[in-house]
Design an enzyme around this catalytic site. Sequence first.
Site, PDB file in Angstrom:
ATOM      1  N   GLN A 216      60.850  24.525  44.414  1.00 42.00           N
ATOM      2  CA  GLN A 216      60.293  25.662  43.684  1.00 42.00           C
ATOM      3  C   GLN A 216      61.328  26.378  42.825  1.00 42.00           C
ATOM      4  O   GLN A 216      60.972  27.295  42.078  1.00 42.00           O
ATOM      5  CB  GLN A 216      59.679  26.663  44.668  1.00 42.00           C
ATOM      6  CG  GLN A 216      58.553  26.104  45.517  1.00 42.00           C
ATOM      7  CD  GLN A 216      57.331  25.735  44.696  1.00 42.00           C
ATOM      8  OE1 GLN A 216      57.124  26.240  43.601  1.00 42.00           O
ATOM      9  NE2 GLN A 216      56.502  24.843  45.223  1.00 42.00           N
ATOM     10  N   LYS A 239      56.769  19.112  39.802  1.00 42.26           N
ATOM     11  CA  LYS A 239      56.766  20.567  39.652  1.00 42.26           C
ATOM     12  C   LYS A 239      57.596  20.999  38.443  1.00 42.26           C
ATOM     13  O   LYS A 239      57.620  22.165  38.077  1.00 42.26           O
ATOM     14  CB  LYS A 239      57.292  21.225  40.924  1.00 42.26           C
ATOM     15  CG  LYS A 239      56.456  20.923  42.164  1.00 42.26           C
ATOM     16  CD  LYS A 239      56.997  21.619  43.388  1.00 42.26           C
ATOM     17  CE  LYS A 239      56.351  21.121  44.665  1.00 42.26           C
ATOM     18  NZ  LYS A 239      54.921  21.419  44.761  1.00 42.26           N
TER      19      LYS A 239
END
Length: 420
Positions: A216, A239
């Site tokens: 993240q 991501k």
Amino acid sequence: MTDAAQAARATAPGRVLDIDRIRADFPILAEKINGKPLVYLDNAASAQKPIAVLDAMDHYYRTSHSNVHRGAHTLGDRATTAYEGARETVRAFINAGSTREIVWTRGTTEALNIVASGLAKELKSGDEILVSHMEHHANIVPWQMVCERTGAKLRVIDVNDRGELDQDSFEQQLNDRTRVLSVAHVSNVLGTINPVRDMIAKARAHGAITVLDGAQAVPHMKVDVRELDCDFYAFSSHKLLGPTGIGVLYGREAVLKDLPPYQGGGEMIERVTFEKTTWADLPHKFEAGTPAIAEAVGLKAAIEYMEGLDRELIEAAEKALLERARELVHTVPGMTIMGTAAHKVPVFSFQIAGLHSSDIGTLLDQQGIAIRTGNHCAMPLMARFGESGSARASFAFYNTLDEVDQLFSALAKLQRLFAG
């Protein structure tokens, strides 16, 4: 100019994030869902892909596809050059010292499993592995499996009510028995940016191996593994605007060379006889079988796309999106936010009194708004906050302030209709 572009204006005159041009780079953002324009707010689960990534993978398959490293022909050379060129792009992206330190994996989960499995041979009863209460299951379960195999003990750093790692808890549990510290750089549920540089320094003073789950973090901030001084850093392509099916494990060469292979097969060997097999040099000893070549090409294109943008403006735009969301919480009666850390990426999880998170997600989808619901592969963190699950909105730089407004307008409407 859109609100998001205005919000992202930097201090230098003329520096403006052209959000309309950026959104045009992402074909899926023009989709309609249930007859409504797509508002994609599930970026922490997987980000959308720019045309540059789609074109790079298509071009590879059309002009260069072959297996790598072994082909004595032009296509083999092209594929190998593209594949290893992608490794160099990743090396530079995170400032690793050498491409020998960049291992291709299927994603963050496999990367963490490679580290956990490899370190197991060094662990014994009485040793301790330190994780935190905010970890994704991928940074809990592999270490539990190692503890079962070795007799080591899993210790857990507390999370405070603001959704930050409790540094007193960390320092109290860190000791000379701590052999591994493995924590998230950024929480996938709370968006909290953890003070990992200081934690790594303290852990290294006790001789611990340090591991960061960076899944993240890399989409939202510049990561320098040498500045962080970690032993291992793991992240996923999907991501980071890239394709699924590929990820990265950075390992400090001095530590990585002593880690045993995770899988056996072709490509990762130097010599095989029925009596003994010897391993290939780094990083190839961890890369058994035919690799995800096109996906590596796609990740390279994703990184080049990101680096072609003004990162300062990108971070300012994402901060503006998060701040707008925080400002609008009061407009939805009964809405509560999990975690109020001062340092966050644009991810927030929430509940609305009287509404189940899965119902929120389903009802928002009818309005074309995509969010995440459930426990987000972080059950211990949910339990820490007394919840079984939450709704989660996660923003990327291609989102707009208008989309944040649409989210909260829809939530207020749902609250009036169903929670009252």
